[in-house]
Design a protein around this motif. Structure first.
Motif, PDB file in Angstrom:
ATOM      1  N   ASN A   1      52.952 -34.310  46.117  1.00 38.61           N
ATOM      2  CA  ASN A   1      52.550 -34.811  44.807  1.00 38.61           C
ATOM      3  C   ASN A   1      52.637 -33.690  43.760  1.00 38.61           C
ATOM      4  O   ASN A   1      51.841 -32.754  43.763  1.00 38.61           O
TER       5      ASN A   1
ATOM      6  N   LYS B   1      49.357 -33.056  41.718  1.00 30.99           N
ATOM      7  CA  LYS B   1      48.336 -32.273  42.419  1.00 30.99           C
ATOM      8  C   LYS B   1      48.726 -30.801  42.413  1.00 30.99           C
ATOM      9  O   LYS B   1      47.881 -29.935  42.173  1.00 30.99           O
TER      10      LYS B   1
ATOM     11  N   GLU C   1      48.082 -29.160  39.051  1.00 32.33           N
ATOM     12  CA  GLU C   1      46.657 -28.910  38.781  1.00 32.33           C
ATOM     13  C   GLU C   1      46.124 -27.739  39.609  1.00 32.33           C
ATOM     14  O   GLU C   1      45.424 -26.867  39.098  1.00 32.33           O
TER      15      GLU C   1
ATOM     16  N   ASP D   1      44.617 -31.432  50.380  1.00 35.49           N
ATOM     17  CA  ASP D   1      43.623 -32.097  49.527  1.00 35.49           C
ATOM     18  C   ASP D   1      43.733 -33.591  49.745  1.00 35.49           C
ATOM     19  O   ASP D   1      44.831 -34.136  49.805  1.00 35.49           O
ATOM     20  N   ASP D   2      42.614 -34.270  49.922  1.00 33.00           N
ATOM     21  CA  ASP D   2      42.640 -35.729  49.979  1.00 33.00           C
ATOM     22  C   ASP D   2      41.602 -36.260  49.000  1.00 33.00           C
ATOM     23  O   ASP D   2      40.464 -35.793  48.978  1.00 33.00           O
ATOM     24  N   SER D   3      42.018 -37.197  48.186  1.00 31.96           N
ATOM     25  CA  SER D   3      41.129 -37.685  47.136  1.00 31.96           C
ATOM     26  C   SER D   3      40.969 -39.197  47.219  1.00 31.96           C
ATOM     27  O   SER D   3      41.820 -39.892  47.760  1.00 31.96           O
TER      28      SER D   3
ATOM     29  N   SER E   1      42.484 -45.506  48.846  1.00 34.21           N
ATOM     30  CA  SER E   1      43.024 -45.349  47.485  1.00 34.21           C
ATOM     31  C   SER E   1      44.547 -45.244  47.432  1.00 34.21           C
ATOM     32  O   SER E   1      45.183 -45.788  46.530  1.00 34.21           O
ATOM     33  N   LYS E   2      45.114 -44.560  48.403  1.00 37.75           N
ATOM     34  CA  LYS E   2      46.572 -44.361  48.376  1.00 37.75           C
ATOM     35  C   LYS E   2      47.295 -45.696  48.559  1.00 37.75           C
ATOM     36  O   LYS E   2      48.193 -46.045  47.799  1.00 37.75           O
TER      37      LYS E   2
ATOM     38  N   PHE F   1      46.762 -48.011  45.582  1.00 40.15           N
ATOM     39  CA  PHE F   1      47.577 -47.647  44.412  1.00 40.15           C
ATOM     40  C   PHE F   1      49.016 -48.093  44.631  1.00 40.15           C
ATOM     41  O   PHE F   1      49.663 -48.615  43.727  1.00 40.15           O
TER      42      PHE F   1
ATOM     43  N   PHE G   1      35.437 -40.209  41.368  1.00 36.57           N
ATOM     44  CA  PHE G   1      36.590 -39.698  42.116  1.00 36.57           C
ATOM     45  C   PHE G   1      36.098 -38.533  42.941  1.00 36.57           C
ATOM     46  O   PHE G   1      35.364 -37.679  42.439  1.00 36.57           O
TER      47      PHE G   1
ATOM     48  N   PHE H   1      48.838 -38.655  36.900  1.00 36.02           N
ATOM     49  CA  PHE H   1      49.420 -39.503  37.940  1.00 36.02           C
ATOM     50  C   PHE H   1      48.341 -40.453  38.457  1.00 36.02           C
ATOM     51  O   PHE H   1      47.160 -40.349  38.085  1.00 36.02           O
ATOM     52  N   GLY H   2      48.759 -41.347  39.339  1.00 39.68           N
ATOM     53  CA  GLY H   2      47.810 -42.226  40.025  1.00 39.68           C
ATOM     54  C   GLY H   2      46.911 -43.016  39.071  1.00 39.68           C
ATOM     55  O   GLY H   2      47.384 -43.668  38.124  1.00 39.68           O
ATOM     56  N   TYR H   3      45.618 -42.913  39.325  1.00 38.87           N
ATOM     57  CA  TYR H   3      44.641 -43.704  38.568  1.00 38.87           C
ATOM     58  C   TYR H   3      44.268 -43.063  37.224  1.00 38.87           C
ATOM     59  O   TYR H   3      43.371 -43.562  36.536  1.00 38.87           O
ATOM     60  N   ASP H   4      44.931 -41.971  36.865  1.00 45.72           N
ATOM     61  CA  ASP H   4      44.578 -41.262  35.622  1.00 45.72           C
ATOM     62  C   ASP H   4      44.517 -42.161  34.373  1.00 45.72           C
ATOM     63  O   ASP H   4      43.611 -41.983  33.548  1.00 45.72           O
TER      64      ASP H   4
ATOM     65  N   LYS I   1      42.167 -31.734  31.966  1.00 45.87           N
ATOM     66  CA  LYS I   1      41.774 -32.563  33.125  1.00 45.87           C
ATOM     67  C   LYS I   1      41.035 -31.702  34.147  1.00 45.87           C
ATOM     68  O   LYS I   1      40.010 -32.114  34.690  1.00 45.87           O
TER      69      LYS I   1
ATOM     70  N   ARG J   1      39.144 -32.606  41.444  1.00 41.38           N
ATOM     71  CA  ARG J   1      39.960 -31.538  42.033  1.00 41.38           C
ATOM     72  C   ARG J   1      39.615 -30.202  41.385  1.00 41.38           C
ATOM     73  O   ARG J   1      39.531 -29.169  42.055  1.00 41.38           O
TER      74      ARG J   1
HETATM   75  P1  IMP Z   1      45.685 -38.809  48.079  1.00 42.47           P
HETATM   76  O1  IMP Z   1      45.560 -39.526  49.383  1.00 42.47           O
HETATM   77  O2  IMP Z   1      44.756 -37.654  47.944  1.00 42.47           O
HETATM   78  O3  IMP Z   1      47.093 -38.389  47.770  1.00 42.47           O
HETATM   79  O4  IMP Z   1      45.273 -39.775  46.910  1.00 42.47           O
HETATM   80  C1  IMP Z   1      44.893 -41.132  47.067  1.00 42.47           C
HETATM   81  C2  IMP Z   1      45.344 -41.914  45.851  1.00 42.47           C
HETATM   82  O5  IMP Z   1      44.600 -41.498  44.721  1.00 42.47           O
HETATM   83  C3  IMP Z   1      46.820 -41.728  45.510  1.00 42.47           C
HETATM   84  O6  IMP Z   1      47.334 -42.980  45.090  1.00 42.47           O
HETATM   85  C4  IMP Z   1      46.813 -40.753  44.354  1.00 42.47           C
HETATM   86  O7  IMP Z   1      47.865 -41.003  43.456  1.00 42.47           O
HETATM   87  C5  IMP Z   1      45.471 -41.051  43.704  1.00 42.47           C
HETATM   88  N1  IMP Z   1      44.926 -39.823  43.149  1.00 42.47           N
HETATM   89  C6  IMP Z   1      44.610 -38.672  43.817  1.00 42.47           C
HETATM   90  N2  IMP Z   1      44.137 -37.761  42.970  1.00 42.47           N
HETATM   91  C7  IMP Z   1      44.138 -38.334  41.743  1.00 42.47           C
HETATM   92  C8  IMP Z   1      43.784 -37.866  40.450  1.00 42.47           C
HETATM   93  O8  IMP Z   1      43.395 -36.709  40.238  1.00 42.47           O
HETATM   94  N3  IMP Z   1      43.916 -38.750  39.446  1.00 42.47           N
HETATM   95  C9  IMP Z   1      44.362 -40.027  39.629  1.00 42.47           C
HETATM   96  N4  IMP Z   1      44.740 -40.500  40.797  1.00 42.47           N
HETATM   97  C10 IMP Z   1      44.630 -39.651  41.859  1.00 42.47           C
END
Ligand code: IMP
Length: 196
Positions: free
Chosen positions: A9, A12, A15, A72-74, A89-90, A93, A115, A148-151, A171, A177
């Protein structure tokens, strides 16, 4: 030291590397995929990720002195949806995206969300764990073109802008993060002080 960031990503990486900039480390992006186990916590996901990489896709530098790597996992947890999409979340999305999330929240006045980031640093044969969170409200429509993503739907508490309306530095001052990275930076500084 040389810090390898394991992510495909670009956002990520941007950042994380921006936050590491003031410290004098070499930062390298590595596209080394690993399976994300379906677990109840983000911490378990990163723990298993590192274990899997070391067992199945070890690179010579992973054991070299003065090298370390980060994964990193978010996840986005929405209160009115009882924490959904959370650890999914992944996938969410990828399937329904921001449009789907906004649709699920249609008619909902409670827009609270958080988040979370779990970040694991592996160096010298050991794991070091850091986490960060950012509280927010989910916007009523997508706004902004950065990130990216949910931003585009994520408005952190203390701001009127979505993450997608901010630049990377801005951000990072608010984000999950960014918070995890602050703890990681403190750790790197204390490691350097102990060595020196
Ligand atoms: P991941 O498994 O950590 O890659 O993220 C899970 C989902 O959350 C993915 O669809 C990412 O695009 C989204 N995501 C992760 N970090 C962020 C962020 O900082 N802002 C917005 N979306 C995020």
């Amino acid at each position: 030291m040389i810090i390898h960031i394991l992510t495909s990503n670009e956002g990520k990486f941007r950042e994380i590397s921006k936050m590491l900039q003031p410290l004098d480390h070499e930062v390298i992006k590595e596209d080394i995929p690993y399976p994300e186990v379906q677990a109840e916590s983000l911490k378990t996901v990163v723990e298993h990720g590192i274990e899997w990489i070391l067992e199945n896709d070890m690179r010579p530098w992973m054991k070299a002195p003065d090298h370390g790597f980060v994964i990193d996992d978010s996840g986005l947890f929405i209160k009115a949806l009882k924490g959904f999409p959370g650890v999914y979340s992944k996938y969410v999305f990828f399937t329904i995206g921001n449009t789907g999330i906004l649709r699920l929240l249609e008619e909902k006045k409670d827009r609270e969300a958080v988040f979370r980031t779990s970040l694991m640093f592996h160096t010298d044969g050991r794991n070091h764990y850091f986490e960060g969170l950012c509280r927010a409200h989910i916007a009523y429509q997508e706004r902004g073109r950065h990130g990216f993503g949910y931003d585009p739907v994520f408005i952190p508490i203390g701001s009127e802008l979505t993450f997608a309306e901010m630049d990377t530095a801005q951000k990072n001052t608010f984000s999950h993060r960014g918070k995890a990275m602050e703890s990681f930076l403190e750790f790197l500084i204390s490691m350097a002080t102990n060595e020196g």
